[in-house]
Enzyme design. Structure first.
Site, PDB file in Angstrom:
ATOM      1  CE  LYS A  14       1.004   1.244   4.415  1.00 39.96           C
ATOM      2  NZ  LYS A  14       1.790   2.436   4.746  1.00 39.96           N
ATOM      3  CG  ASP A 141      -0.119  -0.316   8.028  1.00 43.57           C
ATOM      4  OD1 ASP A 141      -0.975   0.556   8.275  1.00 43.57           O
ATOM      5  OD2 ASP A 141       1.092  -0.076   7.894  1.00 43.57           O
TER       6      ASP A 141
HETATM    7  O1  C5P Z   1       0.857  -1.926  14.082  1.00 43.68           O
HETATM    8  P1  C5P Z   1       2.232  -2.040  13.528  1.00 43.68           P
HETATM    9  O2  C5P Z   1       3.011  -3.173  14.119  1.00 43.68           O
HETATM   10  O3  C5P Z   1       2.288  -2.029  12.039  1.00 43.68           O
HETATM   11  O4  C5P Z   1       2.973  -0.713  13.972  1.00 43.68           O
HETATM   12  C1  C5P Z   1       4.372  -0.658  14.111  1.00 43.68           C
HETATM   13  C2  C5P Z   1       4.729   0.407  15.125  1.00 43.68           C
HETATM   14  O5  C5P Z   1       4.414   1.705  14.606  1.00 43.68           O
HETATM   15  C3  C5P Z   1       3.968   0.332  16.440  1.00 43.68           C
HETATM   16  O6  C5P Z   1       4.604  -0.527  17.342  1.00 43.68           O
HETATM   17  C4  C5P Z   1       4.033   1.787  16.930  1.00 43.68           C
HETATM   18  O7  C5P Z   1       5.284   2.055  17.499  1.00 43.68           O
HETATM   19  C5  C5P Z   1       3.953   2.561  15.628  1.00 43.68           C
HETATM   20  N1  C5P Z   1       2.557   2.980  15.331  1.00 43.68           N
HETATM   21  C6  C5P Z   1       1.982   3.989  16.064  1.00 43.68           C
HETATM   22  N2  C5P Z   1       0.698   4.377  15.806  1.00 43.68           N
HETATM   23  C7  C5P Z   1      -0.012   3.767  14.811  1.00 43.68           C
HETATM   24  C8  C5P Z   1       0.563   2.750  14.025  1.00 43.68           C
HETATM   25  C9  C5P Z   1       1.860   2.372  14.312  1.00 43.68           C
HETATM   26  O8  C5P Z   1       2.605   4.545  16.981  1.00 43.68           O
HETATM   27  N3  C5P Z   1      -1.262   4.177  14.595  1.00 43.68           N
END
Ligand code: C5P
Length: 308
Positions: A14, A141
């Site tokens: 994406k 995501d």
């Molecule tokens: O959810 P995902 O593992 O893809 O996100 C990776 C990192 O990005 C999270 O651990 C967080 O530190 C940061 N993040 C965030 N706020 C979001 C999405 C991601 O702080 N809405």
């Protein structure tokens, strides 16, 4: 019962056409308002019947991807097994097309593909909404990689509303062999934005341009609040954006948490010129033309069938 011996699922990477970041919520995640578009760069996951869970990775930057239980696709298989109580196992063969740690949610696409592939392989038969709930547990995501197309994401980015987009948009991706860590980019954003608004919003003008299928209108509203943080961590990204600005690209931004930079072209012919110009500037490891929107995680083919 007829059970497939293997299932092949493809899920898209994406880009974020708009990524607005707000303050951190009680769950430790930042509140987001984002517009996702799935593009024609894919992760392929073949799930084969096996004892226990195992995984192998080939394709783009495969050497940088873990093949143990820390891999998000492995965690997806484990989560589905736990949620359904199945005793079945799986070997996941992942072929990467999306850059690793590139800000295009390649790992999330692997997880979404693994969820769907294991559900079909194991015959656990979850509804799309149930898969979506498991997806949200795996990462912000992952739900979008299941649904694909174009969508607005709020909350952590995982609460999705489908968005209308007419026609196809042509994008040029400038990729780097060295990834950026998403938590690190959010940490720098925190330093840069000590007084963030609690809940950000998506620009209605961007949604109108998408409905109209108007790349010039979309170009005007491309925005990424994480871009200054990504550039602070990787100053060369400014050179990549400058290279797009010197090309026939309509606009360019960092994709997600970077370091991929995405430029929008007026159409396929212009995109080839943009790509050639950015390549000639020598600021990116790889430059590719892709289109969007693309479908979310989907069955490519049942690889073989056997009678149990
Ligand atoms: O959810 P995902 O593992 O893809 O996100 C990776 C990192 O990005 C999270 O651990 C967080 O530190 C940061 N993040 C965030 N706020 C979001 C999405 C991601 O702080 N809405």
């Amino acid at each position: 019962m007829i059970a497939p011996a293997a299932v092949h699922v493809r899920a898209p990477g994406k880009i974020n056409l708009s990524l607005r970041v707000g303050a951190v919520g009680a769950d430790g995640y930042h509140r987001l308002a984002t517009v996702f578009q799935a593009v024609s760069l894919y992760e392929d996951v073949v799930a084969e019947a096996a004892e226990g869970i195992s995984l192998s990775v080939t394709g783009r930057a495969a050497a940088e991807v873990p093949t143990d239980e820390t891999n998000l696709a492995w965690r997806a298989a484990q989560l589905l097994a736990d949620a359904t109580g199945t005793g079945a196992g799986v070997h996941l063969r992942i072929t990467k097309g999306v850059p690793t740690a590139g800000g295009m949610a390649g790992g999330s696409a692997d997880a979404a593909a693994a969820l769907l592939a294991c559900d079909l392989l194991w015959g656990t038969g979850l509804a799309r909404e149930e898969l979506g709930e498991l997806a949200a547990e795996l990462g912000a995501d992952v739900p979008f990689a299941l649904t694909g197309q174009t969508a607005i994401g709020v909350g952590r980015g995982d609460v999705l509303t489908p968005a209308l987009a007419r026609g196809r948009f042509t994008w040029v991706l400038a990729m780097s062999d060295r990834g950026l860590s998403t938590p690190e980019v959010f940490r720098v954003w925190d330093e840069q934005n000590p007084a963030a608004a609690p809940v950000p919003e998506v620009e209605p003008e961007l949604m109108h341009a998408l409905v109209a299928g108007d790349p010039h209108g979309v170009a005007r509203y491309l925005v990424n609040d994480l871009q200054p943080a990504a550039i602070e961590l990787r100053p060369e990204l400014q050179d990549v954006i400058d290279a797009f600005e010197a090309s026939p690209s309509l606009a360019a931004i960092v994709s997600g948490s970077g370091p991929t930079v995405v430029g929008i072209a007026a159409g396929p012919g212009d995109a080839a010129d943009v790509a050639e110009s950015v390549r000639a500037a020598g600021v990116a490891d790889e430059v590719l033309v892709v289109t969007g929107p693309s479908l979310g995680a989907r069955l490519v083919e049942p690889v073989a069938a056997e009678v149990d």
